[in-house]
Scaffold this motif. Structure first.
Motif, PDB file in Angstrom:
ATOM      1  N   ARG A  12      -2.511  15.747 -11.771  1.00 13.73           N
ATOM      2  CA  ARG A  12      -3.964  15.873 -11.977  1.00 13.73           C
ATOM      3  C   ARG A  12      -4.500  17.175 -11.386  1.00 13.73           C
ATOM      4  N   THR A  13      -3.936  17.567 -10.259  1.00 15.79           N
ATOM      5  CA  THR A  13      -4.438  18.744  -9.541  1.00 15.79           C
ATOM      6  C   THR A  13      -3.618  19.999  -9.801  1.00 15.79           C
ATOM      7  N   GLY A  14      -2.557  19.884 -10.608  1.00 14.28           N
ATOM      8  CA  GLY A  14      -1.709  21.037 -10.878  1.00 14.28           C
ATOM      9  C   GLY A  14      -0.856  21.446  -9.699  1.00 14.28           C
ATOM     10  N   MET A  15      -0.566  20.496  -8.795  1.00 17.10           N
ATOM     11  CA  MET A  15       0.182  20.806  -7.582  1.00 17.10           C
ATOM     12  C   MET A  15       1.621  20.294  -7.620  1.00 17.10           C
ATOM     13  N   ALA A  16       2.096  19.862  -8.801  1.00 18.97           N
ATOM     14  CA  ALA A  16       3.465  19.364  -8.894  1.00 18.97           C
ATOM     15  C   ALA A  16       4.453  20.492  -8.612  1.00 18.97           C
ATOM     16  N   GLY A  17       5.467  20.199  -7.818  1.00 21.18           N
ATOM     17  CA  GLY A  17       6.446  21.223  -7.488  1.00 21.18           C
ATOM     18  C   GLY A  17       7.479  20.719  -6.505  1.00 21.18           C
ATOM     19  N   PRO A  18       8.377  21.595  -6.048  1.00 16.77           N
ATOM     20  CA  PRO A  18       9.467  21.197  -5.152  1.00 16.77           C
ATOM     21  C   PRO A  18       8.997  20.673  -3.803  1.00 16.77           C
ATOM     22  N   LEU A  19       7.873  21.207  -3.297  1.00 17.14           N
ATOM     23  CA  LEU A  19       7.381  20.737  -2.005  1.00 17.14           C
ATOM     24  C   LEU A  19       7.003  19.263  -2.082  1.00 17.14           C
ATOM     25  N   GLY A  20       6.407  18.857  -3.189  1.00 15.93           N
ATOM     26  CA  GLY A  20       6.025  17.464  -3.356  1.00 15.93           C
ATOM     27  C   GLY A  20       7.219  16.536  -3.340  1.00 15.93           C
ATOM     28  N   ALA A  29       0.837  -1.199   0.000  1.00 17.54           N
ATOM     29  CA  ALA A  29       0.000   0.000   0.000  1.00 17.54           C
ATOM     30  C   ALA A  29       0.873   1.251   0.000  1.00 17.54           C
ATOM     31  N   TYR A  30       1.955   1.216   0.794  1.00 14.64           N
ATOM     32  CA  TYR A  30       2.863   2.367   0.824  1.00 14.64           C
ATOM     33  C   TYR A  30       3.472   2.598  -0.555  1.00 14.64           C
ATOM     34  N   GLN A  31       3.935   1.518  -1.195  1.00 18.62           N
ATOM     35  CA  GLN A  31       4.527   1.654  -2.528  1.00 18.62           C
ATOM     36  C   GLN A  31       3.526   2.252  -3.513  1.00 18.62           C
ATOM     37  N   SER A  32       2.300   1.784  -3.450  1.00 17.86           N
ATOM     38  CA  SER A  32       1.274   2.270  -4.380  1.00 17.86           C
ATOM     39  C   SER A  32       0.961   3.742  -4.140  1.00 17.86           C
ATOM     40  N   LEU A  33       0.792   4.108  -2.887  1.00 18.18           N
ATOM     41  CA  LEU A  33       0.475   5.507  -2.572  1.00 18.18           C
ATOM     42  C   LEU A  33       1.657   6.413  -2.884  1.00 18.18           C
ATOM     43  N   ASP A  34       2.866   5.916  -2.658  1.00 17.10           N
ATOM     44  CA  ASP A  34       4.069   6.678  -2.968  1.00 17.10           C
ATOM     45  C   ASP A  34       4.197   6.887  -4.474  1.00 17.10           C
ATOM     46  N   ALA A  35       3.683   5.939  -5.255  1.00 21.34           N
ATOM     47  CA  ALA A  35       3.788   6.032  -6.712  1.00 21.34           C
ATOM     48  C   ALA A  35       2.742   6.952  -7.315  1.00 21.34           C
ATOM     49  N   ILE A  36       1.558   7.031  -6.703  1.00 22.28           N
ATOM     50  CA  ILE A  36       0.476   7.814  -7.312  1.00 22.28           C
ATOM     51  C   ILE A  36       0.445   9.255  -6.835  1.00 22.28           C
ATOM     52  N   ASP A  37       1.250   9.604  -5.818  1.00 27.09           N
ATOM     53  CA  ASP A  37       1.187  10.994  -5.358  1.00 27.09           C
ATOM     54  C   ASP A  37       1.636  11.957  -6.454  1.00 27.09           C
ATOM     55  N   GLY A  38       2.633  11.527  -7.246  1.00 24.66           N
ATOM     56  CA  GLY A  38       3.061  12.370  -8.357  1.00 24.66           C
ATOM     57  C   GLY A  38       1.990  12.486  -9.434  1.00 24.66           C
ATOM     58  N   LYS A  39       1.284  11.392  -9.698  1.00 24.86           N
ATOM     59  CA  LYS A  39       0.196  11.435 -10.662  1.00 24.86           C
ATOM     60  C   LYS A  39      -0.929  12.346 -10.170  1.00 24.86           C
TER      61      LYS A  39
END
Length: 416
Positions: free
Chosen positions: A110-118, A96-106
Motif C-alpha cells: 500500500r505504501t510502496g515500501m516492499a523490499g528486502p528490509l521488510g 494479534a501477532y499472526q494478524s499483524l504479521d500477515a498485514i505488514d506485507g499488505k
C-alpha cells in the motif's frame, strides 16, 4: 565490520518477494479479514512498525508468564499455574501477532515500501516469536521444565529452518495446505483457549481414555499417552511431512536449474549441529543428566538458544535477499560448544572447568544469554543500517521518491 559485503549490496535492488500459500484457511477465512484489517492502518505507518507491534504483544505475553508464574524461574518444583484468564490473553496476543504479521506485507504494498528490509525484519520477528511461543505453549500444555519442552523447541525451530532453507534454494516462501504460520498458530491459540477454560490439568488426561477408544482392539495396543505428549507426537509426524515436502520443492528447483540435488541436504547440517550442541549441554552428567532442565537456568537456556537460532536464520535470509553464499558456521555457537564440552568432561574422567556446581552452571547460562542477545542485537542494527543507507529508505518511516528519485519522508496527505 558489517554483515553485507560491498559487492552484495547491489543485489538488494534485484530482490523481489515471491510466495505461495496453499492454505484453504488462509485463502477463504483469514485473508478476507486481513484485507479488511490492513485498511484500518493509516498509510503513514511503516510496515515494520506493524510487525514490531505484533512482536511486542508477544513479549507482553511472555512477561505475563514471568510475573504470574515466578516460580517457573526458580529451583522450586511446586510451580503454580498462572490464573486462568492469563491463557486467554495469550490466545488474543498470539492471534494479534499472526494478524499483524500477515498485514505488514499488505501495508508495504500500500505504501510502496516492499523490499528486502521488510522480509528481513518480518522473519527476524518470527524467529524470536518462535522460541517465546514454545515456552508459553509448553507451560499451557503442562509440560513445564522437561525434555518434552526441549523436543518442542527442536521441532519448532526445525520447521522454521526448513522453510528458510527451502526459500533460499527455491527463491520463494512456500506455505503448504497446513503450515506453521497459519494452522500451526491457530492450533496454539486453541490450546491457550482450552487451557484457559479447563486449566493445564486438562492435558494430563490419557488420549484413548479421553476419546473413549481405549477398548478398541487395535487402539488398545498403542501407548495411552497424555494429551500433551500426544500433541508432541503429532508434531513429530508434522515435522516429518514438512521435511519431505520441503525437500521435494528444493529437488524440483535444483533439477530445473540443473544443479546438484544432494548439496542442499548438506546445508541442513548447521541446524543439526546447533541442536546437537544444545542437547549435549543439557545432558549434564555431573548433575544427574538434567540439571539445567529442572532448574532456574532452563528458561534462560531456551532464550539463549532461540537468539542463537535467530542469528543463524537471519544470516540465511540475508544470504537469500543478497544472493550470497549459504552460512555454514555461526561464531555465536562457540558459547554452546564451550558449555557442552565443559559439561561433559566427566564422561572423559575429568571435572568441569566452568560448571563445577549448579550455581556456576546457571551463571554461565545467563552469560551465554547475554552474549547471544548482544550478538543478535548487533546483527539487527548493522543489517538495518546497511540496507537503509544503501537503498535510501527508513526502517520505521514511510518514504517516497520525488521526481528526481530522491527519497523523502512522506506525509499522509501525499500517500495514495
Amino acid at each position: 565490520m558489517g554483515y553485507i559485503p560491498q559487492h552484495s549490496l547491489e543485489n538488494l535492488k534485484k530482490y523481489a518477494y515471491k510466495g505461495v500459500d496453499k492454505s484453504l484457511v488462509s485463502r477463504y477465512l483469514l485473508n478476507p479479514f486481513w484485507t479488511w484489517f490492513v485498511t484500518l492502518w493509516p498509510l503513514s505507518i511503516a510496515p515494520n512498525t506493524i510487525t514490531l507491534t505484533g512482536l511486542l504483544i508477544v513479549f507482553v505475553n511472555f512477561f505475563t508468564l514471568l510475573y504470574y508464574d515466578p516460580l517457573y524461574l526458580t529451583e522450586h518444583d511446586d510451580v503454580t499455574a498462572p490464573p486462568r484468564w492469563v491463557y486467554y490473553t495469550w490466545a488474543v496476543g498470539l492471534f494479534a501477532y499472526q494478524s499483524l504479521d500477515a498485514i505488514d506485507g499488505k501495508q508495504a504494498r500500500r505504501t510502496g515500501m516492499a523490499g528486502p528490509l521488510g522480509e528481513m525484519f518480518d522473519h527476524g520477528c518470527d524467529a524470536l516469536n518462535t522460541t517465546l511461543e514454545v515456552i508459553l505453549a509448553s507451560r499451557a500444555l503442562g509440560l513445564g521444565r522437561s525434555w518434552w519442552t526441549v523436543a518442542s523447541q527442536i521441532a519448532t525451530l526445525a520447521n522454521f529452518y526448513l522453510t528458510t532453507w527451502e526459500e533460499y534454494h527455491t527463491g520463494q516462501l512456500f506455505l503448504g495446505h497446513f503450515s506453521g504460520p497459519v494452522e500451526g498458530i491457530l492450533m496454539i491459540v486453541a490450546i491457550y483457549l482450552i487451557t484457559g477454560h479447563y486449566g493445564p490439568a486438562f492435558w494430563e488426561q490419557k488420549i484413548w481414555t479421553f476419546t473413549h477408544l481405549e477398548h478398541v482392539p487395535f487402539i488398545a495396543r498403542l501407548p495411552n499417552l497424555p494429551l500433551n505428549e500426544s500433541f508432541m507426537v503429532f508434531g513429530a509426524f508434522g515435522l516429518g511431512f514438512n521435511i519431505i515436502s520441503s525437500y521435494m520443492n528444493v529437488l524440483k528447483a535444483t533439477r530445473a536449474a540443473k544443479a546438484s540435488s544432494l548439496r542442499p541436504l548438506l546445508l541442513l547440517t548447521p541446524f543439526v549441529v546447533s541442536a546437537a550442541l544444545q542437547v549435549a549441554w543439557l545432558s549434564h552428567p555431573q548433575f544427574n543428566n538434567s540439571y539445567i532442565i529442572g532448574s532456574a537456568a532452563f528458561v534462560p537456556f531456551l532464550c539463549a538458544w532461540g537468539l542463537q537460532f535467530a542469528h543463524m536464520v537471519g544470516r540465511m535470509i540475508l544470504a537469500h535477499v543478497t544472493k550470497g553464499p549459504f552460512p555454514m558456521w555461526d561464531w555465536v555457537w562457540i558459547w554452546s560448544v564451550a558449555g557442552a564440552l565443559d559439561a561433559n568432561l566427566p564422561v572423559f574422567g575429568m571435572s568441569p572447568i566452568i560448571q563445577t556446581c549448579p550455581r556456576n552452571t546457571t551463571i554461565f547460562v545467563w552469560f551465554t544469554l547475554a552474549i547471544s542477545f548482544l550478538t543478535y542485537a548487533r546483527f539487527v542494527s548493522l543489517v538495518i543500517s546497511d540496507i537503509t543507507n544503501y537503498l535510501g529508505i527508513a526502517c520505521f518511516t514511510v518514504r517516497k521518491k520525488d521526481e528526481k528519485g530522491v527519497w523523502h519522508d512522506a506525509r499522509p496527505d501525499k500517500l495514495s
